[in-house]
Design a protein around this motif. Structure first.
Motif, mmCIF file in Angstrom:
data_model
loop_
_atom_site.group_PDB
_atom_site.id
_atom_site.type_symbol
_atom_site.label_atom_id
_atom_site.label_comp_id
_atom_site.label_asym_id
_atom_site.label_seq_id
_atom_site.Cartn_x
_atom_site.Cartn_y
_atom_site.Cartn_z
ATOM 1 N N LYS A 140 2.138 -1.964 12.233
ATOM 2 C CA LYS A 140 2.170 -1.457 11.197
ATOM 3 C C LYS A 140 3.506 -0.830 11.036
ATOM 4 O O LYS A 140 4.061 -0.269 12.121
ATOM 5 N N PRO A 141 3.857 -0.232 9.892
ATOM 6 C CA PRO A 141 3.479 -0.908 8.571
ATOM 7 C C PRO A 141 3.885 -2.241 8.091
ATOM 8 O O PRO A 141 4.976 -2.686 8.520
ATOM 9 N N PHE A 142 2.945 -2.879 7.666
ATOM 10 C CA PHE A 142 2.993 -4.366 7.161
ATOM 11 C C PHE A 142 3.247 -4.500 5.673
ATOM 12 O O PHE A 142 2.423 -4.662 5.019
ATOM 13 N N GLY A 143 4.524 -4.345 5.669
ATOM 14 C CA GLY A 143 5.125 -4.434 3.973
ATOM 15 C C GLY A 143 5.126 -3.046 3.511
ATOM 16 O O GLY A 143 4.524 -2.094 4.185
ATOM 17 N N ILE A 164 -8.309 16.688 8.984
ATOM 18 C CA ILE A 164 -7.707 15.738 10.186
ATOM 19 C C ILE A 164 -6.226 16.422 10.184
ATOM 20 O O ILE A 164 -5.443 16.468 9.451
ATOM 21 N N THR A 165 -6.026 17.002 11.295
ATOM 22 C CA THR A 165 -4.504 17.353 11.743
ATOM 23 C C THR A 165 -3.885 16.716 12.803
ATOM 24 O O THR A 165 -4.393 16.111 13.586
ATOM 25 N N MET A 166 -2.585 16.506 12.373
ATOM 26 C CA MET A 166 -1.819 15.590 13.400
ATOM 27 C C MET A 166 -0.782 16.815 14.193
ATOM 28 O O MET A 166 0.037 17.099 13.188
ATOM 29 N N ILE A 169 11.593 3.983 7.063
ATOM 30 C CA ILE A 169 10.036 3.939 6.637
ATOM 31 C C ILE A 169 9.382 4.938 5.855
ATOM 32 O O ILE A 169 8.784 4.748 5.180
ATOM 33 N N GLY A 170 9.663 6.125 6.443
ATOM 34 C CA GLY A 170 9.175 7.209 6.039
ATOM 35 C C GLY A 170 7.711 7.737 6.552
ATOM 36 O O GLY A 170 6.981 6.780 7.282
ATOM 37 N N ALA A 171 7.829 9.088 7.226
ATOM 38 C CA ALA A 171 6.862 9.627 7.897
ATOM 39 C C ALA A 171 5.276 9.347 7.654
ATOM 40 O O ALA A 171 4.232 9.227 8.099
ATOM 41 N N ALA A 172 5.463 9.444 6.060
ATOM 42 C CA ALA A 172 4.237 9.398 5.438
ATOM 43 C C ALA A 172 3.404 7.781 5.582
ATOM 44 O O ALA A 172 2.259 7.717 5.840
ATOM 45 N N ARG A 173 4.333 7.029 5.329
ATOM 46 C CA ARG A 173 3.769 5.657 5.458
ATOM 47 C C ARG A 173 3.513 5.371 6.955
ATOM 48 O O ARG A 173 2.743 4.438 7.199
ATOM 49 N N ASP A 174 4.277 5.813 7.869
ATOM 50 C CA ASP A 174 4.078 5.547 9.287
ATOM 51 C C ASP A 174 2.822 6.226 9.909
ATOM 52 O O ASP A 174 2.189 5.510 10.606
ATOM 53 N N ASN A 228 -1.624 5.081 7.891
ATOM 54 C CA ASN A 228 -2.373 4.374 8.996
ATOM 55 C C ASN A 228 -3.372 5.357 9.782
ATOM 56 O O ASN A 228 -4.466 5.302 9.566
ATOM 57 N N HIS A 229 -2.666 6.155 10.755
ATOM 58 C CA HIS A 229 -3.326 6.698 11.617
ATOM 59 C C HIS A 229 -4.416 7.784 11.077
ATOM 60 O O HIS A 229 -5.510 7.702 11.237
ATOM 61 N N LEU A 230 -3.818 8.534 9.886
ATOM 62 C CA LEU A 230 -4.737 9.592 9.297
ATOM 63 C C LEU A 230 -5.973 9.119 8.657
ATOM 64 O O LEU A 230 -6.921 9.750 8.715
ATOM 65 N N LEU A 231 -5.488 8.450 7.657
ATOM 66 C CA LEU A 231 -6.628 7.680 6.844
ATOM 67 C C LEU A 231 -7.735 6.915 7.565
ATOM 68 O O LEU A 231 -8.736 6.821 7.307
#
Length: 276
Positions: free
Chosen positions: A176-179, A240-242, A258-263, A267-270
């Motif tokens: 990921k991210p795929f697109g 949810i804490t990263m 890519i951007g940390a939000a999309r990375d 993905n991980h947090l949702l």
């Protein structure tokens, strides 16, 4: 009836046939990692390969090929893997396991649009087939920024690497991210499936392989203390804490594109929130 025939007839009634985790030693095979000098490869992929070898789950002739823009020889690559394994592996380092793994390591320097490098990669794969007995079975792990996915996949097709000898298999593993939106994801899908069949492609998020993440469902449904109270009647809210202690490190260029939000968030947090 003898004990051995009883063992042969017994099947685990709780095992889901869709569970693809290794129940036995893998057959003859090799792994090609594109972007092998990156953060994911050094901290996750190469240590994971060593851990599998250490647990006896890899075949004796298993081979590891690295592809990246570095002017390295095979022994330089082996040293990088060695250092990554010593620092990040989850199982104790054993010299005899390492030596057996190192014999099957090769490195191919080049860019993703470098035809000469992909020809060298094909030569390396064919050499390992004969010297290590990989049986033509190779997985290609694209540990690279998403913008390079189409180019790498197209190069694999162009140089005859996407299809192995009769009776062998080839796989593509895409991180990921795929697109970056629906249209770009569909476009990337079209490029990938022009080269690989759907059952040859693994789109993965390595985060879901973490034991803690996998254990959430067991903790929720198989724990008699939590199961009755893990619901809206008793849970006030979820956070949810990263929290990472490694910082950006060498990932600045990746995050910039890519951007940390999309990375991590989409993905991980949702995913963690959905599982919780």
């Amino acid at each position: 009836m003898s004990t051995s025939s009883l063992d042969a007839a017994w099947e685990n009634p709780l095992r889901d046939p869709r569970d693809r985790r290794l129940p036995r030693i893998a057959g003859p095979s090799g792994l090609v990692i594109f972007g092998v000098t990156g953060d994911l490869s050094r901290k996750k992929l190469m240590p994971a390969v060593y851990d599998l070898a250490n647990r006896g789950l890899l075949p004796p002739g298993f081979s590891l090929v690295g592809f990246a823009r570095r002017d390295w020889e095979d022994q330089d690559f082996a040293q990088v893997v060695h250092d990554a394994v010593r620092e990040h592996s989850r199982t104790p380092f054993r010299e005899e396991v390492w030596q057996q793994l190192a014999e099957g390591m090769r490195f191919v320097p080049g860019d993703f649009d470098d035809d000469a490098a992909f020809k060298q990669l094909r030569d390396a794969v064919e050499e390992l087939d004969s010297s290590r007995g990989t049986g033509g079975n190779f997985a290609f792990y694209l540990s690279v920024p998403p913008k390079f996915f189409p180019k790498v996949v197209e190069q694999l097709k162009k140089h005859g690497l996407a299809k192995g000898p009769e009776g062998s298999w080839r796989r593509a593993v895409i991180e990921k991210p795929f697109g970056h939106d629906l249209a770009s994801a569909q476009e990337l899908n079209a490029v990938v499936h022009d080269v690989f069949e759907p059952d040859q492609v693994f789109r993965i998020d390595h985060y879901l392989g973490k034991e803690t993440v996998q254990n959430i469902l067991a903790l929720r449904f198989a724990n008699t203390m939590f199961e009755p109270i893990w619901n809206r009647s008793y849970v006030d809210h979820v956070q949810i804490t990263m929290a990472e202690d490694i910082g950006i490190g060498g990932r600045a260029g990746y995050y910039d594109g890519i951007g940390a939000a999309r990375d991590v968030i989409q993905n991980h947090l949702l995913q963690l929130m959905a599982l919780t």
